[in-house]
Design a protein around this motif. Sequence first.
Motif, PDB file in Angstrom:
ATOM      1  N   ASN A 289       0.814  -1.224   0.000  1.00  0.00           N
ATOM      2  CA  ASN A 289       0.000   0.000   0.000  1.00  0.00           C
ATOM      3  C   ASN A 289       0.847   1.273   0.000  1.00  0.00           C
ATOM      4  O   ASN A 289       0.656   2.174   0.818  1.00  0.00           O
ATOM      5  CB  ASN A 289      -0.960   0.018   1.192  1.00  0.00           C
TER       6      ASN A 289
ATOM      7  N   ALA B  92       0.953   3.804  -2.085  1.00  0.00           N
ATOM      8  CA  ALA B  92       0.241   5.044  -2.383  1.00  0.00           C
ATOM      9  C   ALA B  92      -0.492   5.583  -1.160  1.00  0.00           C
ATOM     10  O   ALA B  92      -0.646   6.795  -0.992  1.00  0.00           O
ATOM     11  CB  ALA B  92      -0.734   4.819  -3.532  1.00  0.00           C
ATOM     12  N   GLN B  93      -0.945   4.683  -0.308  1.00  0.00           N
ATOM     13  CA  GLN B  93      -1.704   5.095   0.874  1.00  0.00           C
ATOM     14  C   GLN B  93      -0.825   5.772   1.913  1.00  0.00           C
ATOM     15  O   GLN B  93      -1.285   6.654   2.647  1.00  0.00           O
ATOM     16  CB  GLN B  93      -2.391   3.872   1.490  1.00  0.00           C
TER      17      GLN B  93
ATOM     18  N   GLU C 245       3.118  10.067   0.024  1.00  0.00           N
ATOM     19  CA  GLU C 245       2.543  10.983  -0.959  1.00  0.00           C
ATOM     20  C   GLU C 245       3.332  10.988  -2.262  1.00  0.00           C
ATOM     21  O   GLU C 245       2.746  11.068  -3.355  1.00  0.00           O
ATOM     22  CB  GLU C 245       2.486  12.396  -0.379  1.00  0.00           C
TER      23      GLU C 245
ATOM     24  N   ARG D 219       2.258   8.036  -4.205  1.00  0.00           N
ATOM     25  CA  ARG D 219       0.900   8.203  -4.721  1.00  0.00           C
ATOM     26  C   ARG D 219       0.927   9.016  -6.017  1.00  0.00           C
ATOM     27  O   ARG D 219       0.263   8.667  -7.003  1.00  0.00           O
ATOM     28  CB  ARG D 219       0.015   8.879  -3.675  1.00  0.00           C
ATOM     29  N   THR D 220       1.731  10.071  -6.023  1.00  0.00           N
ATOM     30  CA  THR D 220       1.874  10.885  -7.233  1.00  0.00           C
ATOM     31  C   THR D 220       2.517  10.076  -8.358  1.00  0.00           C
ATOM     32  O   THR D 220       2.054  10.119  -9.508  1.00  0.00           O
ATOM     33  CB  THR D 220       2.727  12.125  -6.933  1.00  0.00           C
TER      34      THR D 220
ATOM     35  N   ASN E  58       0.033   7.410  -9.815  1.00  0.00           N
ATOM     36  CA  ASN E  58      -0.977   8.027 -10.668  1.00  0.00           C
ATOM     37  C   ASN E  58      -0.375   8.520 -11.978  1.00  0.00           C
ATOM     38  O   ASN E  58      -0.999   8.406 -13.042  1.00  0.00           O
ATOM     39  CB  ASN E  58      -1.677   9.165  -9.930  1.00  0.00           C
TER      40      ASN E  58
ATOM     41  N   SER F 106      -3.152   0.779  -7.063  1.00  0.00           N
ATOM     42  CA  SER F 106      -2.366   0.628  -5.840  1.00  0.00           C
ATOM     43  C   SER F 106      -0.991   0.084  -6.228  1.00  0.00           C
ATOM     44  O   SER F 106      -0.749  -0.254  -7.388  1.00  0.00           O
ATOM     45  CB  SER F 106      -3.050  -0.317  -4.853  1.00  0.00           C
TER      46      SER F 106
END
Length: 310
Positions: free
Chosen positions: A92, A94-95, A98, A101-102, A105, A124
């Motif tokens: 996890n 991305a969770q 940060e 997560r960027t 995406n 994910s």
Amino acid sequence: MVATNLVDCTFTNQQLEETPLTVQHNLLDTGMFTDEQLVRILDTHPRDYLNVHTMGTDEKSNQWREGDASKLSGEQLLEATKAGRLWLNVRNMAQHHEDFRTLINNIYNEVEAKAPGFHALQRSANLLISSPSALVYYHLDIPCNMLWHLRGVKRVFAYPPRNERYVTQQKVEDVICGVCNEELDYKPEFDAEAMVVDLQPGQMITWPQNTPHRVSNLEGLNVSLTTEHLTPKARRRIKLFRVNRFLRHKFGCQTLSQNTEGLGYGMKVAAYSIVRAWQKLFPEKAEGYHYPVTFELDPTSPAKIQELAK
């Protein structure tokens, strides 16, 4: 700052969903996978979402085990992985980060732009850090995934998808429904028809959903980012297999279509809500996903496996 132009190839939506595929990428240019950054991640990532595994040396004999590394710092855990026989799954990403997560995406946005018609839902990613001689046994995954390789060299075996010789429809149903783990029975003769890739840093490999595969590291500390997603078709496939298993076990149906289009699929989807209601009333106990913790790593000798008392 996350670099742009992360994916260095073009491809089609059909290739992504229907065939094993390798492409080039530029994720190393982000600077997010150096030893310093790996230590930062290991120190700050919640340990409840960090699995530490060891395994045997024979790919035919599954000896996958889970351990406890809670007493080690990020630096100690990284050094133990370099020196020992470990496989870290940092879940996890991305969770909990940060910057990742960027990055994740951006990766998916770029893949969608390069392959019109491809839509990645429920994005994910996990970060995999593993020893030079580590391996992962023959298994399948429920979601679609892409393995973005970053450091070291690993040999990946991807077997013909949706072929009863390599994994039965019933087994896929059981894995998707959570009544058994994702590990499969492996035979060395399967390798004759496998796609075999010695994955180098800067390469990504992907395959159709639920494709059987296994991995053996060849040299160096191995670092990969495995991204997971569902497409609309992948969601339909999961629903289909849940309904098929229900029909197989509750009504004795044996010849069940895997087609995710057409009238037959539509009728099954209409029945899906009934299946879900039944499963809530009569839940089946999930097996296999939670390995017992059987060893620990000691800060005074972190590469050494310390057996826990039974």
